[in-house]
Design a protein around this motif. Sequence first.
Motif, PDB file in Angstrom:
ATOM      1  N   SER A  26       0.825  -1.207   0.000  1.00  0.00           N
ATOM      2  CA  SER A  26       0.000   0.000   0.000  1.00  0.00           C
ATOM      3  C   SER A  26       0.859   1.257   0.000  1.00  0.00           C
ATOM      4  CB  SER A  26      -0.913   0.010   1.228  1.00  0.00           C
ATOM      5  OG  SER A  26      -1.769  -1.101   1.197  1.00  0.00           O
ATOM      6  N   THR A  27       1.923   1.247   0.787  1.00  0.00           N
ATOM      7  CA  THR A  27       2.817   2.402   0.835  1.00  0.00           C
ATOM      8  C   THR A  27       3.460   2.623  -0.525  1.00  0.00           C
ATOM      9  OG1 THR A  27       3.248   2.002   3.183  1.00  0.00           O
ATOM     10  CG2 THR A  27       4.794   3.431   2.034  1.00  0.00           C
ATOM     11  N   ILE A  28       3.877   1.547  -1.162  1.00  0.00           N
ATOM     12  CA  ILE A  28       4.490   1.644  -2.495  1.00  0.00           C
ATOM     13  C   ILE A  28       3.486   2.204  -3.498  1.00  0.00           C
ATOM     14  CG2 ILE A  28       5.395   0.289  -4.434  1.00  0.00           C
ATOM     15  CD1 ILE A  28       6.594  -1.613  -2.209  1.00  0.00           C
ATOM     16  N   THR A  29       2.274   1.689  -3.483  1.00  0.00           N
ATOM     17  CA  THR A  29       1.241   2.136  -4.422  1.00  0.00           C
ATOM     18  C   THR A  29       0.964   3.624  -4.267  1.00  0.00           C
ATOM     19  OG1 THR A  29       0.223  -0.045  -4.486  1.00  0.00           O
ATOM     20  CG2 THR A  29      -1.169   1.817  -5.125  1.00  0.00           C
ATOM     21  N   LEU A 145       5.586   5.277   6.212  1.00  0.00           N
ATOM     22  CA  LEU A 145       6.917   4.683   6.104  1.00  0.00           C
ATOM     23  C   LEU A 145       7.593   4.635   7.472  1.00  0.00           C
ATOM     24  CD1 LEU A 145       8.913   3.544   4.021  1.00  0.00           C
ATOM     25  CD2 LEU A 145       9.729   5.872   3.652  1.00  0.00           C
ATOM     26  N   LYS A 146       7.460   5.708   8.229  1.00  0.00           N
ATOM     27  CA  LYS A 146       8.045   5.748   9.577  1.00  0.00           C
ATOM     28  C   LYS A 146       7.420   4.692  10.487  1.00  0.00           C
ATOM     29  CE  LYS A 146       9.039  10.714   9.685  1.00  0.00           C
ATOM     30  NZ  LYS A 146       8.648  11.988  10.329  1.00  0.00           N
ATOM     31  N   LEU A 157      11.530   1.232   0.208  1.00  0.00           N
ATOM     32  CA  LEU A 157      12.504   2.093  -0.469  1.00  0.00           C
ATOM     33  C   LEU A 157      13.163   1.371  -1.640  1.00  0.00           C
ATOM     34  CD1 LEU A 157      14.096   3.859   2.619  1.00  0.00           C
ATOM     35  CD2 LEU A 157      12.553   4.866   0.921  1.00  0.00           C
ATOM     36  N   ARG A 158      13.529   0.107  -1.443  1.00  0.00           N
ATOM     37  CA  ARG A 158      14.157  -0.660  -2.524  1.00  0.00           C
ATOM     38  C   ARG A 158      13.218  -0.763  -3.725  1.00  0.00           C
ATOM     39  NH1 ARG A 158      15.313  -5.142   0.022  1.00  0.00           N
ATOM     40  NH2 ARG A 158      17.414  -4.501   0.581  1.00  0.00           N
TER      41      ARG A 158
END
Length: 171
Positions: A26-29, A145-146, A157-158
């Motif tokens: 979800s964070t990546i999206t 992210l935190k 991040l990767r």
Amino acid sequence: MTFTSDSASTRFSQAFGIQTGDAVASTITVFQALSIDDQLAVLWYAYTEMGRSITPAATGAARLQLAEGLLNQIKQMSHAEQLQVMRDLAAKNNTQVSRSYGILSNNTKLAFWYELSELMVKGFVVPVPTDYKISRDGSQVLEALKGLDFGQQITVLRKVVADMGVDPLAD
């Protein structure tokens, strides 16, 4: 497909209302739905605020040697050119630098952005302007992210830096 700030907020709210196991995806999206400048700002803040734990050891110090030439090339550019290179990488624009970046391994790309943030802090590469205001969506991604554990942070991040640039070997 394009996303507006409102659609990114909606996706973010929906995405993080679900299971923790999906938090990485979800964070990546939501990160990928941000504007290019907000993506760069999130990377900057992530590496500078959380970066003490995202060290070359975590990314593979030896791999950074593979990116040194590219980093040195960027250091020689004007600040305007440096910013354009970062925007081109994030936007996947087909440039010489994006193609050079595209052949790096995912861990080397992670190390590349770590080192780029270090060069920004040291003044060798254009920093985020002091008056830059990250969007609400960008702030939400950074907060999410935190909230992830270290392994999940590295995974996010990767993935986001791996998707940047242009693979010169792809059709």
